[in-house]
Design a protein around this motif. Structure first.
Motif, PDB file in Angstrom:
ATOM      1  N   ALA A 134       1.457  -1.158   0.116  1.00 57.43           N
ATOM      2  CA  ALA A 134      -0.407   0.148  -0.102  1.00 57.43           C
ATOM      3  C   ALA A 134       1.399   0.940   0.119  1.00 57.43           C
ATOM      4  N   PRO A 135       1.605   1.779  -1.067  1.00 55.43           N
ATOM      5  CA  PRO A 135       2.614   2.538  -1.269  1.00 55.43           C
ATOM      6  C   PRO A 135       1.597   4.107  -1.084  1.00 55.43           C
ATOM      7  N   GLY A 136       1.028   4.441  -0.968  1.00 52.85           N
ATOM      8  CA  GLY A 136      -0.510   5.169  -1.003  1.00 52.85           C
ATOM      9  C   GLY A 136      -1.279   5.221  -0.577  1.00 52.85           C
ATOM     10  N   GLU A 137      -2.215   6.273   0.133  1.00 54.56           N
ATOM     11  CA  GLU A 137      -3.461   6.073   0.838  1.00 54.56           C
ATOM     12  C   GLU A 137      -4.717   5.375  -0.271  1.00 54.56           C
ATOM     13  N   TYR A 138      -3.872   5.132  -2.022  1.00 60.04           N
ATOM     14  CA  TYR A 138      -5.434   5.018  -2.542  1.00 60.04           C
ATOM     15  C   TYR A 138      -4.763   4.155  -3.464  1.00 60.04           C
ATOM     16  N   GLU A 139      -3.738   3.509  -3.499  1.00 62.11           N
ATOM     17  CA  GLU A 139      -2.814   2.671  -4.436  1.00 62.11           C
ATOM     18  C   GLU A 139      -2.457   1.470  -4.190  1.00 62.11           C
ATOM     19  N   VAL A 140      -2.878   0.561  -4.118  1.00 58.64           N
ATOM     20  CA  VAL A 140      -2.088  -0.730  -4.213  1.00 58.64           C
ATOM     21  C   VAL A 140      -1.543  -1.587  -5.219  1.00 58.64           C
ATOM     22  N   VAL A 141      -0.800  -1.946  -4.717  1.00 66.08           N
ATOM     23  CA  VAL A 141       0.662  -2.858  -6.288  1.00 66.08           C
ATOM     24  C   VAL A 141       0.480  -4.348  -5.136  1.00 66.08           C
ATOM     25  N   VAL A 142      -0.509  -5.269  -6.007  1.00 71.27           N
ATOM     26  CA  VAL A 142      -0.600  -6.537  -5.727  1.00 71.27           C
ATOM     27  C   VAL A 142       1.075  -7.590  -6.566  1.00 71.27           C
ATOM     28  N   ASN A 143       1.784  -7.865  -5.761  1.00 75.25           N
ATOM     29  CA  ASN A 143       2.679  -8.393  -6.957  1.00 75.25           C
ATOM     30  C   ASN A 143       2.726 -10.438  -6.621  1.00 75.25           C
ATOM     31  N   VAL A 144       2.919 -10.868  -8.377  1.00 74.02           N
ATOM     32  CA  VAL A 144       2.162 -12.433  -8.149  1.00 74.02           C
ATOM     33  C   VAL A 144       4.275 -13.349  -8.425  1.00 74.02           C
ATOM     34  N   SER A 145       3.468 -13.855  -8.177  1.00 69.59           N
ATOM     35  CA  SER A 145       4.770 -14.766  -8.327  1.00 69.59           C
ATOM     36  C   SER A 145       5.389 -15.428  -9.860  1.00 69.59           C
ATOM     37  N   GLU A 146       4.352 -14.961 -10.845  1.00 68.68           N
ATOM     38  CA  GLU A 146       4.680 -15.466 -11.777  1.00 68.68           C
ATOM     39  C   GLU A 146       3.470 -15.058 -12.781  1.00 68.68           C
ATOM     40  N   PRO A 147       3.183 -14.775 -13.724  1.00 72.63           N
ATOM     41  CA  PRO A 147       1.991 -14.080 -14.582  1.00 72.63           C
ATOM     42  C   PRO A 147       0.789 -14.732 -14.030  1.00 72.63           C
ATOM     43  N   SER A 148      -0.597 -14.199 -14.233  1.00 68.00           N
ATOM     44  CA  SER A 148      -1.883 -14.377 -13.474  1.00 68.00           C
ATOM     45  C   SER A 148      -2.849 -14.277 -14.629  1.00 68.00           C
ATOM     46  N   ALA A 149      -2.636 -15.096 -15.306  1.00 64.38           N
ATOM     47  CA  ALA A 149      -4.516 -13.858 -16.444  1.00 64.38           C
ATOM     48  C   ALA A 149      -5.818 -14.754 -15.465  1.00 64.38           C
ATOM     49  N   GLN A 150      -5.834 -14.982 -14.737  1.00 63.72           N
ATOM     50  CA  GLN A 150      -7.005 -15.521 -13.811  1.00 63.72           C
ATOM     51  C   GLN A 150      -6.882 -14.267 -12.639  1.00 63.72           C
ATOM     52  N   LEU A 151      -6.698 -13.580 -12.373  1.00 61.69           N
ATOM     53  CA  LEU A 151      -6.338 -12.605 -11.274  1.00 61.69           C
ATOM     54  C   LEU A 151      -7.431 -12.326 -10.949  1.00 61.69           C
TER      55      LEU A 151
END
Length: 503
Positions: A134-151
């Motif tokens: 959560a780098p900002g109050e209204y910004e979320v970064v979701v890190n994945v271990s591999e490309p995720s077509a279903q996310l």
């Protein structure tokens, strides 16, 4: 005296205004086919639970009727060039129904709960997530271990419904489903088991003007005929799961609108592969499949309104493998497979059947058909909630017809049932080859290549037969014709935004 008269007049005016406001309050009543389990996106397992939460709660995303992603609490999103980080920009000025702020920290906490809570039903859906920032109050970064077509499809479903961290801390994660607190147009009010769930309009909701009803009451009516009778009498406004055999008659009523909604789903017979006995053999399971006439089941049980099928996706889907067509009924072929398996005849077999009229109707047809091929098939009809516990405990030989009733991506109807870690793999089916294929469907971001991998999934499932796929259901809604503006998500759930009742 004049002042006293004026005061009484003013008081009467206030009373009448209040009475008028109360008289204009509107309730929308929706008849459900089952009593939901926990109203918690992390632990929920039932279709009807999502129906309720979908009315109460906004998600990060939703889908339109063509399965395009639509922003809700996540206003925009983008992937990094390497496909390993998803950045979401959140809607500002939103509060949870307990008044606490909806922000990046809340989303981070919600996604981490879905990943890490011991009884989570969503962890396998989003197992590629390696961390959430959560780098900002209204910004979320979701890190994945591999490309995720279903996310993204998961964020447009239960995973994307975020509960108030404050409420979870106060109530406890294990109990939040009994008193849910999310960010959305309707707040939880009360629940009476096996009877009703009531939610009330949130006046300071960011899009409150788009919601016309002051309360929404979900009434639990497992009997299809009872739901229909209540709709016809005006005691409910909307019913789900109209018996398809009644469609022709109900469509003649000018006061009722019938609307079939095409949805990716399947209904199947699920075998317990850990149980000793003849059904440990794929030959016996394939023999049972050959004893069935799926088209006859569709015509007799559903008036031809459903779609017979033998794979995880319906025959009209691009993900259906044309090289593995639905077999015709073959009683002699079924007997030959049983002889090849060397099992004692007749093969004793019990099906655990959810106590729903349509499910029982199908089970009775399977019983009659299979007995002609050498099976001594018995039915154990039990209420749906009990079947969930029995199958969780492994206390069954076969269960069905049952299956995921909705999906906004084929991952939702395949991975959770056929992967060894799937949350609905109650067959206890374990195949390294199947696991590898299903994992590839998630990492393969080229659409055409992903379709081909799903074809391989279908072919392997047909050979191993951990489940026998039977048919695919549209969601058939019926509602009072005075209800206007009703729309649906791409996976077949009600959308009440903009819905009104004509005078």
């Amino acid at each position: 005296m004049t002042n006293a008269l004026l005061s009484r007049t003013a008081l009467a005016a206030i009373f009448l205004a209040g009475f008028s406001a109360a008289g204009s309050a509107q309730d929308l009543s929706i008849a459900l086919a089952d009593d939901p389990d926990a109203l918690d996106p992390v632990t929920n397992r039932t279709h009807v639970g999502i129906t309720v939460m979908g009315v109460m709660c906004d998600g990060l995303l939703t889908t339109d009727e063509d399965l395009n992603f639509v922003p809700v609490l996540a206003e925009s999103w983008s992937w990094s060039d390497d496909g390993l980080a998803l950045t979401m920009n959140l809607r500002q000025g939103v509060s949870f129904q307990d008044g606490s702020p909806f922000n990046a920290d809340a989303v981070k906490a919600g996604l981490e709960r879905a990943l890490n809570q011991p009884d989570s039903q969503r962890a396998a859906d989003i197992s590629s997530i390696s961390s959430v920032e959560a780098p900002g109050e209204y910004e979320v970064v979701v890190n994945v271990s591999e490309p995720s077509a279903q996310l993204l499809s998961k964020f447009a479903e239960r995973v994307g419904i975020i509960f108030s961290p404050t409420a979870i801390e106060e109530t406890g994660a294990a109990d939040i489903g009994a008193a849910p607190v999310c960010a959305g147009p309707y707040a939880f009010d009360e629940r009476v088991a096996q009877d009703r769930i009531v939610v009330t309009k949130v006046e300071d909701y960011w899009n409150a003007d788009a919601y016309a009803f002051d309360t929404v009451t979900f009434r639990v009516m497992p009997d299809d005929s009872v739901r229909l009778a209540n709709l016809q009498s005006g005691d409910v406004d909307i019913m789900e799961k109209l018996d398809p055999s009644n469609v022709d008659v109900v469509e003649q009523d000018p006061n009722i609108t019938v609307e079939p909604v095409a949805v990716m789903n399947n209904q199947a017979l699920m075998y317990n592969l850990e149980q000793d006995g003849p059904f440990a053999s794929a030959d016996v399971r394939n023999a049972f499949e050959l004893s069935l006439d799926r088209n006859a089941i569709n015509q007799v049980a559903f008036g031809g309104r459903y779609l017979a099928g033998n794979q995880v996706t319906p025959p009209n889907s691009q993900y259906y493998d044309p090289a593995t067509p639905m077999p015709e009924r073959d009683v002699e072929g079924a007997k030959a497979l049983l002889e090849q398996a060397g099992v004692e005849m007749p093969v004793e077999f019990e099906i655990l059947v959810p106590n729903r009229p349509l499910s029982v109707r199908v089970a009775q047809m399977m019983q009659a058909m299979s007995q002609e091929a050498g099976f001594a098939t018995e039915l154990n009809v039990v209420d749906f909630a009990t079947t969930l516990q029995m199958t969780e405990d492994g206390n069954f030989t076969a269960w069905g017809p049952i299956g995921p009733q909705f999906a906004n991506d084929p991952d939702a109807v395949a991975f959770q049932v056929l992967h060894s870690t799937g949350s609905r793999n109650l067959s206890r089916y374990y195949s390294d080859e199947m696991d590898a294929l299903l994992e590839e469907t998630r990492t393969q971001t080229d659409p055409a290549e992903r379709v081909e991998v799903f074809h391989q999934v279908a072919a392997l499932a047909a050979a191993d037969e951990p489940v026998t796929y039977l048919y695919h259901m549209p969601q058939i809604y019926a509602y009072d014709s005075a209800i206007e503006g009703l729309t649906y998500t791409g996976d077949g759930f009600l959308r009440l935004e903009g819905v009104t009742r004509a005078e």
